[in-house]
Design a protein around this motif. Sequence first.
Motif, PDB file in Angstrom:
ATOM      1  N   ARG A   1       7.276  -1.588  -4.873  1.00 21.52           N
ATOM      2  CA  ARG A   1       7.461  -0.458  -3.960  1.00 21.52           C
ATOM      3  C   ARG A   1       7.719  -0.957  -2.535  1.00 21.52           C
ATOM      4  NH1 ARG A   1       9.478   3.109  -4.646  1.00 21.52           N
ATOM      5  NH2 ARG A   1       8.419   4.423  -3.128  1.00 21.52           N
ATOM      6  N   LYS A   2       8.203  -2.205  -2.419  1.00 20.89           N
ATOM      7  CA  LYS A   2       8.450  -2.812  -1.109  1.00 20.89           C
ATOM      8  C   LYS A   2       7.213  -2.741  -0.213  1.00 20.89           C
ATOM      9  CE  LYS A   2      13.441  -2.161  -1.127  1.00 20.89           C
ATOM     10  NZ  LYS A   2      14.619  -1.684  -0.369  1.00 20.89           N
ATOM     11  N   ASN A   3       6.074  -2.893  -0.864  1.00 23.31           N
ATOM     12  CA  ASN A   3       4.775  -2.910  -0.183  1.00 23.31           C
ATOM     13  C   ASN A   3       4.436  -1.597   0.514  1.00 23.31           C
ATOM     14  OD1 ASN A   3       4.311  -5.499  -1.079  1.00 23.31           O
ATOM     15  ND2 ASN A   3       4.981  -6.473   0.809  1.00 23.31           N
ATOM     16  N   ALA A   4       5.020  -0.504   0.065  1.00 23.15           N
ATOM     17  CA  ALA A   4       4.576   0.809   0.535  1.00 23.15           C
ATOM     18  C   ALA A   4       3.143   1.018   0.065  1.00 23.15           C
ATOM     19  CB  ALA A   4       5.486   1.910  -0.017  1.00 23.15           C
TER      20      ALA A   4
ATOM     21  N   THR B   1      -4.275   1.898  -2.235  1.00 27.22           N
ATOM     22  CA  THR B   1      -4.112   0.684  -1.433  1.00 27.22           C
ATOM     23  C   THR B   1      -4.654   0.891  -0.027  1.00 27.22           C
ATOM     24  OG1 THR B   1      -2.154   0.063  -2.716  1.00 27.22           O
ATOM     25  CG2 THR B   1      -2.444  -0.998  -0.582  1.00 27.22           C
ATOM     26  N   SER B   2      -4.387   2.055   0.544  1.00 28.84           N
ATOM     27  CA  SER B   2      -4.899   2.344   1.888  1.00 28.84           C
ATOM     28  C   SER B   2      -6.423   2.333   1.914  1.00 28.84           C
ATOM     29  CB  SER B   2      -4.375   3.706   2.362  1.00 28.84           C
ATOM     30  OG  SER B   2      -2.969   3.701   2.474  1.00 28.84           O
ATOM     31  N   GLU B   3      -7.037   2.948   0.920  1.00 23.40           N
ATOM     32  CA  GLU B   3      -8.496   2.978   0.873  1.00 23.40           C
ATOM     33  C   GLU B   3      -9.063   1.571   0.680  1.00 23.40           C
ATOM     34  OE1 GLU B   3     -10.549   5.314   1.568  1.00 23.40           O
ATOM     35  OE2 GLU B   3      -9.126   6.963   1.732  1.00 23.40           O
ATOM     36  N   ALA B   4      -8.411   0.776  -0.153  1.00 20.37           N
ATOM     37  CA  ALA B   4      -8.855  -0.600  -0.361  1.00 20.37           C
ATOM     38  C   ALA B   4      -8.738  -1.411   0.931  1.00 20.37           C
ATOM     39  CB  ALA B   4      -8.045  -1.259  -1.471  1.00 20.37           C
ATOM     40  N   PHE B   5      -7.676  -1.178   1.681  1.00 17.30           N
ATOM     41  CA  PHE B   5      -7.464  -1.863   2.963  1.00 17.30           C
ATOM     42  C   PHE B   5      -8.570  -1.510   3.951  1.00 17.30           C
ATOM     43  CE2 PHE B   5      -5.480  -2.321   7.145  1.00 17.30           C
ATOM     44  CZ  PHE B   5      -4.776  -3.508   7.033  1.00 17.30           C
ATOM     45  N   ILE B   6      -8.881  -0.227   4.052  1.00 19.32           N
ATOM     46  CA  ILE B   6      -9.935   0.241   4.955  1.00 19.32           C
ATOM     47  C   ILE B   6     -11.282  -0.371   4.566  1.00 19.32           C
ATOM     48  CG2 ILE B   6     -11.240   2.275   5.666  1.00 19.32           C
ATOM     49  CD1 ILE B   6      -8.511   3.835   5.150  1.00 19.32           C
ATOM     50  N   GLU B   7     -11.579  -0.347   3.282  1.00 25.75           N
ATOM     51  CA  GLU B   7     -12.855  -0.890   2.803  1.00 25.75           C
ATOM     52  C   GLU B   7     -12.951  -2.395   3.061  1.00 25.75           C
ATOM     53  OE1 GLU B   7     -15.464  -1.150  -1.357  1.00 25.75           O
ATOM     54  OE2 GLU B   7     -13.391  -0.458  -1.406  1.00 25.75           O
ATOM     55  N   LEU B   8     -11.873  -3.112   2.780  1.00 25.55           N
ATOM     56  CA  LEU B   8     -11.869  -4.563   2.963  1.00 25.55           C
ATOM     57  C   LEU B   8     -12.092  -4.938   4.422  1.00 25.55           C
ATOM     58  CD1 LEU B   8     -11.287  -7.401   1.697  1.00 25.55           C
ATOM     59  CD2 LEU B   8      -8.895  -7.020   2.343  1.00 25.55           C
TER      60      LEU B   8
ATOM     61  N   ARG C   1       9.234  -9.884  -0.050  1.00 28.67           N
ATOM     62  CA  ARG C   1      10.228  -9.904   1.020  1.00 28.67           C
ATOM     63  C   ARG C   1       9.865  -9.046   2.225  1.00 28.67           C
ATOM     64  NH1 ARG C   1      16.069  -8.860  -1.438  1.00 28.67           N
ATOM     65  NH2 ARG C   1      16.562  -9.297   0.745  1.00 28.67           N
ATOM     66  N   ASP C   2       9.023  -8.048   2.037  1.00 31.32           N
ATOM     67  CA  ASP C   2       8.754  -7.097   3.114  1.00 31.32           C
ATOM     68  C   ASP C   2       7.293  -7.133   3.541  1.00 31.32           C
ATOM     69  OD1 ASP C   2      11.391  -5.759   3.357  1.00 31.32           O
ATOM     70  OD2 ASP C   2      10.983  -5.175   1.285  1.00 31.32           O
ATOM     71  N   PHE C   3       7.061  -6.700   4.769  1.00 35.31           N
ATOM     72  CA  PHE C   3       5.701  -6.554   5.285  1.00 35.31           C
ATOM     73  C   PHE C   3       5.071  -5.290   4.696  1.00 35.31           C
ATOM     74  CE2 PHE C   3       2.751  -5.044   8.639  1.00 35.31           C
ATOM     75  CZ  PHE C   3       1.879  -6.123   8.653  1.00 35.31           C
ATOM     76  N   CYS C   4       5.611  -4.138   5.042  1.00 31.74           N
ATOM     77  CA  CYS C   4       5.141  -2.864   4.488  1.00 31.74           C
ATOM     78  C   CYS C   4       6.149  -1.791   4.881  1.00 31.74           C
ATOM     79  CB  CYS C   4       3.757  -2.516   5.020  1.00 31.74           C
ATOM     80  SG  CYS C   4       3.174  -0.879   4.549  1.00 31.74           S
ATOM     81  N   THR C   5       6.615  -1.013   3.905  1.00 30.42           N
ATOM     82  CA  THR C   5       7.622   0.011   4.178  1.00 30.42           C
ATOM     83  C   THR C   5       7.009   1.389   4.362  1.00 30.42           C
ATOM     84  OG1 THR C   5       8.040   0.222   1.793  1.00 30.42           O
ATOM     85  CG2 THR C   5       9.487  -1.246   3.044  1.00 30.42           C
ATOM     86  N   GLY C   6       5.723   1.445   4.711  1.00 31.72           N
ATOM     87  CA  GLY C   6       5.107   2.710   5.058  1.00 31.72           C
ATOM     88  C   GLY C   6       4.276   3.298   3.947  1.00 31.72           C
ATOM     89  N   ALA C   7       3.953   4.571   4.111  1.00 30.45           N
ATOM     90  CA  ALA C   7       3.230   5.290   3.062  1.00 30.45           C
ATOM     91  C   ALA C   7       4.153   5.465   1.862  1.00 30.45           C
ATOM     92  CB  ALA C   7       2.770   6.649   3.578  1.00 30.45           C
ATOM     93  N   ASP C   8       3.582   5.391   0.676  1.00 29.31           N
ATOM     94  CA  ASP C   8       4.383   5.498  -0.542  1.00 29.31           C
ATOM     95  C   ASP C   8       4.797   6.952  -0.757  1.00 29.31           C
ATOM     96  OD1 ASP C   8       5.581   5.347  -3.003  1.00 29.31           O
ATOM     97  OD2 ASP C   8       4.095   3.978  -3.846  1.00 29.31           O
TER      98      ASP C   8
ATOM     99  N   GLY D   1      10.697  -9.216   6.800  1.00 32.65           N
ATOM    100  CA  GLY D   1      11.395  -8.065   6.234  1.00 32.65           C
ATOM    101  C   GLY D   1      11.088  -6.786   6.981  1.00 32.65           C
ATOM    102  N   ALA D   2      10.868  -5.730   6.212  1.00 26.89           N
ATOM    103  CA  ALA D   2      10.714  -4.401   6.796  1.00 26.89           C
ATOM    104  C   ALA D   2       9.280  -4.094   7.183  1.00 26.89           C
ATOM    105  CB  ALA D   2      11.211  -3.344   5.808  1.00 26.89           C
ATOM    106  N   ALA D   3       9.105  -3.558   8.392  1.00 23.37           N
ATOM    107  CA  ALA D   3       7.832  -2.981   8.830  1.00 23.37           C
ATOM    108  C   ALA D   3       8.158  -1.558   9.264  1.00 23.37           C
ATOM    109  CB  ALA D   3       7.231  -3.783   9.974  1.00 23.37           C
ATOM    110  N   VAL D   4       7.888  -0.610   8.384  1.00 25.14           N
ATOM    111  CA  VAL D   4       8.366   0.758   8.555  1.00 25.14           C
ATOM    112  C   VAL D   4       7.179   1.722   8.531  1.00 25.14           C
ATOM    113  CG1 VAL D   4       9.845   2.568   7.577  1.00 25.14           C
ATOM    114  CG2 VAL D   4      10.547   0.164   7.435  1.00 25.14           C
ATOM    115  N   GLY D   5       7.257   2.797   9.317  1.00 26.55           N
ATOM    116  CA  GLY D   5       6.234   3.825   9.272  1.00 26.55           C
ATOM    117  C   GLY D   5       4.856   3.261   9.557  1.00 26.55           C
TER     118      GLY D   5
END
Length: 271
Positions: A26-29, A34-41, A61-68, A115-119
């Motif tokens: 998902r191009k790291n969307a 994933t968001s909850e895991a990030f917050i918890e971590l 290839r990408d950093f994060c393309t935003g919310a999925d 790569g992409a850092a979006v949203g």
Amino acid sequence: MQARNGLIATIDDRGVARVLIDRPHRKNAMDAATSEAFIELLGEWAGDDAIRVVVIGGGGRDFCTGADIVDMATAPAPRSDAEAGDRATKTIETGCRVVRAIRALEVPVVAAVGGAAVGIGASIAFASDLIYASADAYFLLAFVNIGLMPDGAATATVAAAVGRARANEMALLGERLPAAQAYADGLVTAVVDADQLDARVDRVVDKLLGASPRALKITKKALDAQTLAGFDLALELERKGQIELLQSPEFAALIAAFARGKAAEPTPVPR
């Protein structure tokens, strides 16, 4: 190494904590899990005195393309206005909590952007203390293109870095900002060749480890007091605005079109 809902996390014996957003399909969307895991971590790391530096990156290839947006497009339609409001509130509050988790870290936070850092992906990068981008990276506040507004405190972090005129251009036009221009505008710390990004970040981490941990924390706090004085207000205004926009006819039409797999003209907002 630890895998958590689209994240890969490591902590080495020097106190360097690294998290990769790792959803390459998902191009790291970032979806809700994933968001909850990030917050918890990051919450766990904020309470760990052994951690000296945090590095945020993207797998593939990408950093994060935003919310999925697939999550939003495939979710069942809300059964009532109240449910729609609750859903919009939860969506934006998750984004707020993601960047709050970054800023709650007292240690230096380094973003390695390829790569992409979006949203919200761009917001995550901008919420970091030091931002290193590969030459092929780009940043995009794409929100206006889908009937939304920047969130994740981007209205504060971008303006603090580049000033009002350039922040307005980025937020209101919703155009890609190549890494080289982001550097020229003062939005990122440095730009390096893609194959040198990890090595550059490693050198920065080594330098941070050689400094006084207490001095770094106090310095970071003082800088934040000046450059991010409007952080909380920005999040609150983004929260209110995004709750409204997430329920707008424009956004509903765009999401429906995405779900059908084709583009659609935005539905005019009633005056």
